[in-house]
Design a protein around this motif. Structure first.
Motif, PDB file in Angstrom:
ATOM      1  N   LEU A 164      44.435  41.104  39.737  1.00 59.78           N
ATOM      2  CA  LEU A 164      43.018  41.092  39.380  1.00 59.78           C
ATOM      3  C   LEU A 164      42.644  42.393  38.678  1.00 59.78           C
ATOM      4  O   LEU A 164      42.517  43.448  39.292  1.00 59.78           O
ATOM      5  N   GLY A 165      42.518  42.289  37.367  1.00 60.96           N
ATOM      6  CA  GLY A 165      42.112  43.425  36.557  1.00 60.96           C
ATOM      7  C   GLY A 165      41.416  42.906  35.316  1.00 60.96           C
ATOM      8  O   GLY A 165      41.238  41.685  35.155  1.00 60.96           O
ATOM      9  N   THR A 166      41.037  43.831  34.446  1.00 59.76           N
ATOM     10  CA  THR A 166      40.329  43.418  33.228  1.00 59.76           C
ATOM     11  C   THR A 166      41.288  43.161  32.080  1.00 59.76           C
ATOM     12  O   THR A 166      40.933  42.515  31.100  1.00 59.76           O
ATOM     13  N   GLY A 167      42.492  43.754  32.178  1.00 59.30           N
ATOM     14  CA  GLY A 167      43.433  43.679  31.063  1.00 59.30           C
ATOM     15  C   GLY A 167      43.288  44.844  30.100  1.00 59.30           C
ATOM     16  O   GLY A 167      43.967  44.902  29.077  1.00 59.30           O
ATOM     17  N   LYS A 168      42.400  45.776  30.440  1.00 56.61           N
ATOM     18  CA  LYS A 168      42.152  46.893  29.527  1.00 56.61           C
ATOM     19  C   LYS A 168      42.381  48.202  30.281  1.00 56.61           C
ATOM     20  O   LYS A 168      41.831  48.406  31.370  1.00 56.61           O
ATOM     21  N   ILE A 209      50.161  57.885  39.346  1.00 59.44           N
ATOM     22  CA  ILE A 209      50.882  57.072  38.376  1.00 59.44           C
ATOM     23  C   ILE A 209      50.284  57.361  37.002  1.00 59.44           C
ATOM     24  O   ILE A 209      49.070  57.527  36.880  1.00 59.44           O
ATOM     25  N   GLU A 210      51.129  57.444  35.986  1.00 52.02           N
ATOM     26  CA  GLU A 210      50.629  57.822  34.658  1.00 52.02           C
ATOM     27  C   GLU A 210      49.713  56.739  34.062  1.00 52.02           C
ATOM     28  O   GLU A 210      48.588  57.014  33.649  1.00 52.02           O
ATOM     29  N   GLN A 211      50.206  55.546  34.021  1.00 54.72           N
ATOM     30  CA  GLN A 211      49.374  54.495  33.424  1.00 54.72           C
ATOM     31  C   GLN A 211      49.725  53.130  33.992  1.00 54.72           C
ATOM     32  O   GLN A 211      50.883  52.780  34.119  1.00 54.72           O
ATOM     33  N   VAL A 212      48.692  52.395  34.302  1.00 54.60           N
ATOM     34  CA  VAL A 212      48.905  51.020  34.767  1.00 54.60           C
ATOM     35  C   VAL A 212      47.642  50.215  34.477  1.00 54.60           C
ATOM     36  O   VAL A 212      46.530  50.685  34.703  1.00 54.60           O
ATOM     37  N   TRP A 213      47.849  49.068  33.880  1.00 54.10           N
ATOM     38  CA  TRP A 213      46.731  48.142  33.725  1.00 54.10           C
ATOM     39  C   TRP A 213      47.271  46.718  33.773  1.00 54.10           C
ATOM     40  O   TRP A 213      48.474  46.499  33.641  1.00 54.10           O
ATOM     41  N   ALA A 214      46.387  45.775  34.025  1.00 55.67           N
ATOM     42  CA  ALA A 214      46.807  44.416  34.376  1.00 55.67           C
ATOM     43  C   ALA A 214      46.966  43.509  33.177  1.00 55.67           C
ATOM     44  O   ALA A 214      46.294  43.660  32.162  1.00 55.67           O
ATOM     45  N   LYS A 215      47.829  42.533  33.365  1.00 54.28           N
ATOM     46  CA  LYS A 215      47.818  41.347  32.516  1.00 54.28           C
ATOM     47  C   LYS A 215      47.241  40.253  33.423  1.00 54.28           C
ATOM     48  O   LYS A 215      47.950  39.716  34.277  1.00 54.28           O
ATOM     49  N   PRO A 216      45.951  39.978  33.294  1.00 49.98           N
ATOM     50  CA  PRO A 216      45.327  39.083  34.278  1.00 49.98           C
ATOM     51  C   PRO A 216      45.366  37.603  33.876  1.00 49.98           C
ATOM     52  O   PRO A 216      44.618  36.797  34.407  1.00 49.98           O
ATOM     53  N   ASP A 217      46.278  37.245  32.933  1.00 48.07           N
ATOM     54  CA  ASP A 217      46.277  35.881  32.382  1.00 48.07           C
ATOM     55  C   ASP A 217      46.403  34.791  33.448  1.00 48.07           C
ATOM     56  O   ASP A 217      45.779  33.739  33.344  1.00 48.07           O
ATOM     57  N   LYS A 218      47.227  35.066  34.470  1.00 48.17           N
ATOM     58  CA  LYS A 218      47.440  34.026  35.489  1.00 48.17           C
ATOM     59  C   LYS A 218      46.121  33.751  36.224  1.00 48.17           C
ATOM     60  O   LYS A 218      45.742  32.589  36.411  1.00 48.17           O
ATOM     61  N   ALA A 219      45.420  34.813  36.602  1.00 49.76           N
ATOM     62  CA  ALA A 219      44.128  34.621  37.281  1.00 49.76           C
ATOM     63  C   ALA A 219      43.132  33.956  36.333  1.00 49.76           C
ATOM     64  O   ALA A 219      42.348  33.087  36.737  1.00 49.76           O
ATOM     65  N   ASN A 220      43.184  34.333  35.052  1.00 49.99           N
ATOM     66  CA  ASN A 220      42.262  33.744  34.066  1.00 49.99           C
ATOM     67  C   ASN A 220      42.477  32.235  33.959  1.00 49.99           C
ATOM     68  O   ASN A 220      41.517  31.464  33.991  1.00 49.99           O
TER      69      ASN A 220
END
Ligand code: UFG
Length: 344
Positions: free
Chosen positions: A269-273, A304-315
């Motif tokens: 669960l994230g925005t993808g951005k 952690i340096e960088q992490v963001w979501a690929k929320p396609d499955k939830a979408n």
């Protein structure tokens, strides 16, 4: 009235926002919370938004006898959303046993009671912390990215909890679980009747920013600007807590409709951005017009340096999307902070 849902930790930050969304959709909600990191006034906030207070039990999920009593009094509970947990990364390093006892013991109690009382559905609060720093090929991170060795006892409890759920789902044919891996939840309900109220000095970025804006803190410390990111500061996926809360309603709907394909389903669960620390601070200043004095200091251990979501499955599968603009989210956090501090 729709189904009866038990929400553990329902007075907490994400829990209270989820209770509001559930009640607004017509669910009957029972909160179990020991108020160890939340306050009873949250119930007034919920009542102010939805017009009535949920049923409340001041009970610790570790207290099996009291939990058993609750399950007996409410044989019609159809689903559980389990938020109740200790969640401070730094504290977990100092008091690991407290974290293992609280976070693991409460889930084990719940799963035992669910089996005994034939409650089939649980939504579990997990975290993107299970991915650690994903390799470049896994950014943005989806649910298939490898789970990495946890960097803190807190993170480890989330991983172990996920494994416990999978093992129990394997053993108990009746059990259905949806594991939600949150990225960085921020913001407050637009009414400013509920929001985030950390104890002591905030460890998380946005509460520290809003408290600095309110004059409680002199200066924000930005932990490092020498990371391998465009502006050198760390990148996270900041998700609006109200959007996040709505995902829980979708998860409950999916379970009650018996739409789940597997015994255990996992959703990011994230925005993808991805948004950097500096971007977040600058956007906050632009939106609120309040200056945030900050200094760049050395990196924080374990970040952690960088992490963001690929929320396609939830979408696609949950039919849910986090789409509230960051400016609106930051404004909601400031509105809440002003209300709490009595600032006009
Ligand atoms: N940061 C600062 N100054 C501060 C606080 C934070 O610069 O005063 C930076 C951090 O270094 C990091 C970013 O802001 O780069 C976000 O930090 P947070 O502490 O707000 O969030 P984290 O991503 O470190 O941690 C969150 C949750 C944890 C969870 C973790 C999963 O708080 O519970 O995400 O990655 F485990």
């Amino acid at each position: 009235m729709k189904a009866k849902i038990l929400v553990t930790g329902g007075c907490g930050f994400i829990g209270s926002h989820t209770v509001v969304e559930l009640m607004e959709q017509g669910y009957e909600v029972i909160i179990v919370d020991n108020l160890s990191n939340s306050s009873i006034e949250v119930l007034d906030g919920i009542k102010g938004i939805v017009g009535k207070a949920p049923e409340f039990y001041n009970v610790d999920c570790l207290d099996y006898v009291s939990m058993e009593k609750l399950f007996t009094e409410h044989p019609d509970i159809q689903g559980i959303i389990h938020f109740a947990a200790s969640k401070a990364v730094g504290e977990s390093v100092e008091k690991p046993l407290l974290y293992y006892r609280n976070n693991i013991g409460s889930l084990v109690n719940l799963l035992e009671l669910m089996a005994e009382h034939h409650v089939p559905n649980i939504v579990f609060s997990s975290s993107c912390t299970v991915y650690g720093q994903p390799d470049a090929e896994h950014l943005p991170v989806d649910e298939t990215a490898p789970v990495k060795k946890a960097l803190s006892p807190y993170g480890n409890t989330k991983q172990i909890n996920e494994e416990i759920i999978c093992d129990q789902a394997h053993a108990n044919e009746e059990l259905r679980a949806i594991i939600l891996r949150y990225f960085n939840p921020i913001g407050a309900h637009p009414s400013a009747l509920i929001g985030e109220l950390p104890n002591g000095v905030p460890q998380n970025l946005l509460p520290f920013v809003t408290q600095t804006a309110a004059g409680l803190r002199k200066q924000l410390k930005i932990f490092g600007n020498d990371y391998n990111t465009p502006d050198g500061t760390c990148i996270r996926d900041y998700i609006y807590v109200v959007d996040l809360a709505k995902a829980h309603v979708k998860a409950i709907e999916r379970m009650l409709a018996k739409d789940t394909k597997d015994h255990v389903e996992v959703f990011n669960l994230g925005t993808g951005k991805g948004v950097s620390v500096l971007e977040l601070v600058n956007t906050f200043m632009a939106v609120t017009g309040v200056n945030i004095p900050y200094e760049i200091v050395s990196r924080r251990e374990g970040d952690i340096e960088q992490v963001w979501a690929k929320p396609d499955k939830a979408n696609t599968v949950l039919g849910w999307k986090a789409d509230t603009p960051l400016s609106e989210v930051l404004a909601s956090a400031w509105k809440w902070e002003k209300k709490v501090r009595h600032i006009n």
